[in-house]
Motif scaffolding. Sequence first.
Motif, PDB file in Angstrom:
ATOM      1  N   LEU A   1       2.673  -2.768   0.398  1.00  0.00           N
ATOM      2  CA  LEU A   1       1.330  -3.136   0.839  1.00  0.00           C
ATOM      3  C   LEU A   1       0.912  -4.488   0.271  1.00  0.00           C
ATOM      4  CD1 LEU A   1      -0.405   0.323   0.317  1.00  0.00           C
ATOM      5  CD2 LEU A   1       0.797  -0.517   2.339  1.00  0.00           C
ATOM      6  N   ALA A   2      -0.209  -4.983   0.772  1.00  0.00           N
ATOM      7  CA  ALA A   2      -0.783  -6.196   0.203  1.00  0.00           C
ATOM      8  C   ALA A   2      -1.192  -5.909  -1.233  1.00  0.00           C
ATOM      9  CB  ALA A   2      -2.000  -6.628   1.011  1.00  0.00           C
ATOM     10  N   PRO A   3      -0.961  -6.845  -2.154  1.00  0.00           N
ATOM     11  CA  PRO A   3      -1.384  -6.626  -3.542  1.00  0.00           C
ATOM     12  C   PRO A   3      -2.887  -6.403  -3.620  1.00  0.00           C
ATOM     13  CG  PRO A   3       0.055  -8.554  -3.368  1.00  0.00           C
ATOM     14  CD  PRO A   3      -0.320  -8.157  -1.966  1.00  0.00           C
TER      15      PRO A   3
ATOM     16  N   ASP B   1      -0.572 -13.195 -14.542  1.00  0.00           N
ATOM     17  CA  ASP B   1      -1.311 -14.455 -14.448  1.00  0.00           C
ATOM     18  C   ASP B   1      -2.241 -14.487 -13.247  1.00  0.00           C
ATOM     19  OD1 ASP B   1      -0.262 -15.509 -16.742  1.00  0.00           O
ATOM     20  OD2 ASP B   1       1.310 -16.657 -15.752  1.00  0.00           O
ATOM     21  N   ASN B   2      -1.835 -13.814 -12.169  1.00  0.00           N
ATOM     22  CA  ASN B   2      -2.648 -13.796 -10.947  1.00  0.00           C
ATOM     23  C   ASN B   2      -3.611 -12.614 -10.909  1.00  0.00           C
ATOM     24  OD1 ASN B   2      -1.337 -16.093  -9.852  1.00  0.00           O
ATOM     25  ND2 ASN B   2       0.373 -14.803  -9.196  1.00  0.00           N
ATOM     26  N   ALA B   3      -3.579 -11.775 -11.943  1.00  0.00           N
ATOM     27  CA  ALA B   3      -4.451 -10.597 -12.018  1.00  0.00           C
ATOM     28  C   ALA B   3      -4.365  -9.757 -10.757  1.00  0.00           C
ATOM     29  CB  ALA B   3      -5.903 -11.008 -12.293  1.00  0.00           C
ATOM     30  N   GLN B   4      -3.116  -9.558 -10.285  1.00  0.00           N
ATOM     31  CA  GLN B   4      -2.938  -8.752  -9.086  1.00  0.00           C
ATOM     32  C   GLN B   4      -1.922  -7.646  -9.335  1.00  0.00           C
ATOM     33  OE1 GLN B   4      -1.587 -11.482  -6.012  1.00  0.00           O
ATOM     34  NE2 GLN B   4       0.556 -10.884  -6.331  1.00  0.00           N
ATOM     35  N   LEU B   5      -2.105  -6.551  -8.625  1.00  0.00           N
ATOM     36  CA  LEU B   5      -1.245  -5.379  -8.735  1.00  0.00           C
ATOM     37  C   LEU B   5      -0.467  -5.226  -7.437  1.00  0.00           C
ATOM     38  CD1 LEU B   5      -0.399  -2.686 -10.152  1.00  0.00           C
ATOM     39  CD2 LEU B   5      -2.426  -1.646  -9.070  1.00  0.00           C
ATOM     40  N   ASP B   6       0.866  -5.230  -7.540  1.00  0.00           N
ATOM     41  CA  ASP B   6       1.710  -4.990  -6.374  1.00  0.00           C
ATOM     42  C   ASP B   6       1.737  -3.498  -6.074  1.00  0.00           C
ATOM     43  OD1 ASP B   6       2.449  -7.738  -6.237  1.00  0.00           O
ATOM     44  OD2 ASP B   6       3.916  -7.408  -7.826  1.00  0.00           O
ATOM     45  N   VAL B   7       1.696  -3.142  -4.791  1.00  0.00           N
ATOM     46  CA  VAL B   7       1.526  -1.737  -4.410  1.00  0.00           C
ATOM     47  C   VAL B   7       2.558  -1.325  -3.367  1.00  0.00           C
ATOM     48  CG1 VAL B   7      -0.080   0.012  -3.550  1.00  0.00           C
ATOM     49  CG2 VAL B   7      -0.962  -1.961  -4.821  1.00  0.00           C
ATOM     50  N   TRP B   8       3.180  -0.175  -3.621  1.00  0.00           N
ATOM     51  CA  TRP B   8       4.029   0.494  -2.636  1.00  0.00           C
ATOM     52  C   TRP B   8       3.540   1.929  -2.474  1.00  0.00           C
ATOM     53  CZ3 TRP B   8       5.841  -2.987  -6.120  1.00  0.00           C
ATOM     54  CH2 TRP B   8       6.763  -3.969  -5.691  1.00  0.00           C
ATOM     55  N   VAL B   9       3.716   2.493  -1.274  1.00  0.00           N
ATOM     56  CA  VAL B   9       3.552   3.934  -1.069  1.00  0.00           C
ATOM     57  C   VAL B   9       4.826   4.448  -0.409  1.00  0.00           C
ATOM     58  CG1 VAL B   9       1.033   3.898  -0.905  1.00  0.00           C
ATOM     59  CG2 VAL B   9       2.393   3.628   1.168  1.00  0.00           C
ATOM     60  N   TYR B  10       5.113   5.730  -0.650  1.00  0.00           N
ATOM     61  CA  TYR B  10       6.331   6.267  -0.049  1.00  0.00           C
ATOM     62  C   TYR B  10       6.202   7.774   0.184  1.00  0.00           C
ATOM     63  CZ  TYR B  10       7.826   8.839  -4.167  1.00  0.00           C
ATOM     64  OH  TYR B  10       7.889   9.768  -5.179  1.00  0.00           O
ATOM     65  N   ASP B  11       6.827   8.208   1.257  1.00  0.00           N
ATOM     66  CA  ASP B  11       7.187   9.620   1.433  1.00  0.00           C
ATOM     67  C   ASP B  11       8.672   9.588   1.800  1.00  0.00           C
ATOM     68  OD1 ASP B  11       6.830   8.645   4.043  1.00  0.00           O
ATOM     69  OD2 ASP B  11       5.382  10.167   4.624  1.00  0.00           O
ATOM     70  N   ASN B  12       9.049  10.001   3.031  1.00  0.00           N
ATOM     71  CA  ASN B  12      10.440   9.810   3.437  1.00  0.00           C
ATOM     72  C   ASN B  12      10.670   8.402   3.992  1.00  0.00           C
ATOM     73  OD1 ASN B  12       8.765  11.507   5.328  1.00  0.00           O
ATOM     74  ND2 ASN B  12      10.253  10.708   6.797  1.00  0.00           N
ATOM     75  N   GLU B  13       9.595   7.633   4.140  1.00  0.00           N
ATOM     76  CA  GLU B  13       9.660   6.204   4.419  1.00  0.00           C
ATOM     77  C   GLU B  13       8.837   5.508   3.330  1.00  0.00           C
ATOM     78  OE1 GLU B  13       8.664   5.183   8.438  1.00  0.00           O
ATOM     79  OE2 GLU B  13       9.706   6.926   9.275  1.00  0.00           O
ATOM     80  N   PHE B  14       8.783   4.175   3.380  1.00  0.00           N
ATOM     81  CA  PHE B  14       7.951   3.488   2.388  1.00  0.00           C
ATOM     82  C   PHE B  14       7.279   2.292   3.032  1.00  0.00           C
ATOM     83  CE2 PHE B  14      11.875   1.022   2.000  1.00  0.00           C
ATOM     84  CZ  PHE B  14      11.403  -0.270   1.867  1.00  0.00           C
TER      85      PHE B  14
ATOM     86  N   LEU C   1     -10.422  -4.536  -4.358  1.00  0.00           N
ATOM     87  CA  LEU C   1     -10.314  -3.189  -4.913  1.00  0.00           C
ATOM     88  C   LEU C   1     -11.156  -2.159  -4.183  1.00  0.00           C
ATOM     89  CD1 LEU C   1      -9.356  -1.199  -7.083  1.00  0.00           C
ATOM     90  CD2 LEU C   1     -11.220  -2.028  -8.543  1.00  0.00           C
ATOM     91  N   GLU C   2     -12.390  -2.485  -3.888  1.00  0.00           N
ATOM     92  CA  GLU C   2     -13.296  -1.494  -3.301  1.00  0.00           C
ATOM     93  C   GLU C   2     -12.755  -0.991  -1.961  1.00  0.00           C
ATOM     94  OE1 GLU C   2     -18.015  -0.877  -2.093  1.00  0.00           O
ATOM     95  OE2 GLU C   2     -17.329  -2.784  -2.920  1.00  0.00           O
ATOM     96  N   GLY C   3     -12.548   0.311  -1.864  1.00  0.00           N
ATOM     97  CA  GLY C   3     -12.067   0.908  -0.623  1.00  0.00           C
ATOM     98  C   GLY C   3     -10.622   0.597  -0.289  1.00  0.00           C
ATOM     99  N   TYR C   4      -9.856   0.115  -1.257  1.00  0.00           N
ATOM    100  CA  TYR C   4      -8.474  -0.313  -0.978  1.00  0.00           C
ATOM    101  C   TYR C   4      -7.634   0.813  -0.379  1.00  0.00           C
ATOM    102  CZ  TYR C   4      -3.749  -2.113  -1.749  1.00  0.00           C
ATOM    103  OH  TYR C   4      -2.443  -2.520  -1.567  1.00  0.00           O
ATOM    104  N   VAL C   5      -7.676   1.994  -0.972  1.00  0.00           N
ATOM    105  CA  VAL C   5      -6.838   3.097  -0.496  1.00  0.00           C
ATOM    106  C   VAL C   5      -7.220   3.497   0.924  1.00  0.00           C
ATOM    107  CG1 VAL C   5      -6.325   5.552  -0.836  1.00  0.00           C
ATOM    108  CG2 VAL C   5      -6.210   3.962  -2.765  1.00  0.00           C
ATOM    109  N   LYS C   6      -8.493   3.557   1.182  1.00  0.00           N
ATOM    110  CA  LYS C   6      -8.929   3.940   2.527  1.00  0.00           C
ATOM    111  C   LYS C   6      -8.544   2.889   3.557  1.00  0.00           C
ATOM    112  CE  LYS C   6     -12.979   5.505   5.137  1.00  0.00           C
ATOM    113  NZ  LYS C   6     -14.434   5.810   5.080  1.00  0.00           N
ATOM    114  N   LYS C   7      -8.799   1.613   3.245  1.00  0.00           N
ATOM    115  CA  LYS C   7      -8.538   0.545   4.202  1.00  0.00           C
ATOM    116  C   LYS C   7      -7.056   0.279   4.388  1.00  0.00           C
ATOM    117  CE  LYS C   7     -11.202  -2.334   1.986  1.00  0.00           C
ATOM    118  NZ  LYS C   7     -11.925  -3.560   1.551  1.00  0.00           N
ATOM    119  N   ARG C   8      -6.326   0.173   3.282  1.00  0.00           N
ATOM    120  CA  ARG C   8      -4.935  -0.288   3.327  1.00  0.00           C
ATOM    121  C   ARG C   8      -3.928   0.829   3.532  1.00  0.00           C
ATOM    122  NH1 ARG C   8      -4.309  -5.787   4.089  1.00  0.00           N
ATOM    123  NH2 ARG C   8      -5.735  -6.952   2.740  1.00  0.00           N
ATOM    124  N   ILE C   9      -4.341   2.080   3.251  1.00  0.00           N
ATOM    125  CA  ILE C   9      -3.393   3.185   3.346  1.00  0.00           C
ATOM    126  C   ILE C   9      -3.838   4.215   4.374  1.00  0.00           C
ATOM    127  CG2 ILE C   9      -2.202   5.009   2.073  1.00  0.00           C
ATOM    128  CD1 ILE C   9      -2.594   3.349  -0.478  1.00  0.00           C
TER     129      ILE C   9
END
Length: 222
Positions: free
Chosen positions: A78-80, A62-75, A86-94
Amino acid sequence: MSTIDLRKKAVSITLTKKNIAGVVARVGVVLDISGSMHSLYQNGTVQDVVERILAIACQFDDNAQLDVWVYDNEFSRLAPVTERELEGYVKKRILNDPSVHKFGRNNEPPVMEDVIRKYTVEEESELPAFVIFINDGGVLKSIQKVITRSAVLPIFWQFVGIGKSNFEVLKRLDTMAGRVVDNANFIHWDRIETVSDEALYDRLLDEFPQWLEAAKQKRIVR
């Protein structure tokens, strides 16, 4: 039309074909950020994957949002992401966020437990959660215990293997015993960036409708 608009249209076609148009669901993505994923973050593949999965969230959520997690040996949770962010999300947020642990070894159960915590404790709901789990190598066998325990919860785990690992544990998901419903599926591509949107959505959404029907019968979702 923008690429996200074209992808939303492709998702809509797939949902209609699979008779789940109109379904409301929460959508999350869990992204492997272990060392072997480094090049896929740097070359834009992961950013494109986020956009492709956001198109699913835009149709389900309903909110048109994607919940996001990243993980290696920690996790990190992230902000949805929405179309606006969307533009530059991986670079900015990760990549540019020093608080996000990255490029270590893999450890799946802790991030899976956080997904469960968000969807069943912090944001408890009878709405289903469709969680797409991207991984490029072997996962810990202990994920089987998490999946089995979560079979009574409104969460479907769609694992996506990319690369040339053998994915031995994930290949056994469909035959795992001791669950009320089959709540997990595994698909694999050597190079996800070469897969068309139509083929991607057809495979990603292949078993979710079956789980949804079974979960409704068991009163796991409404």
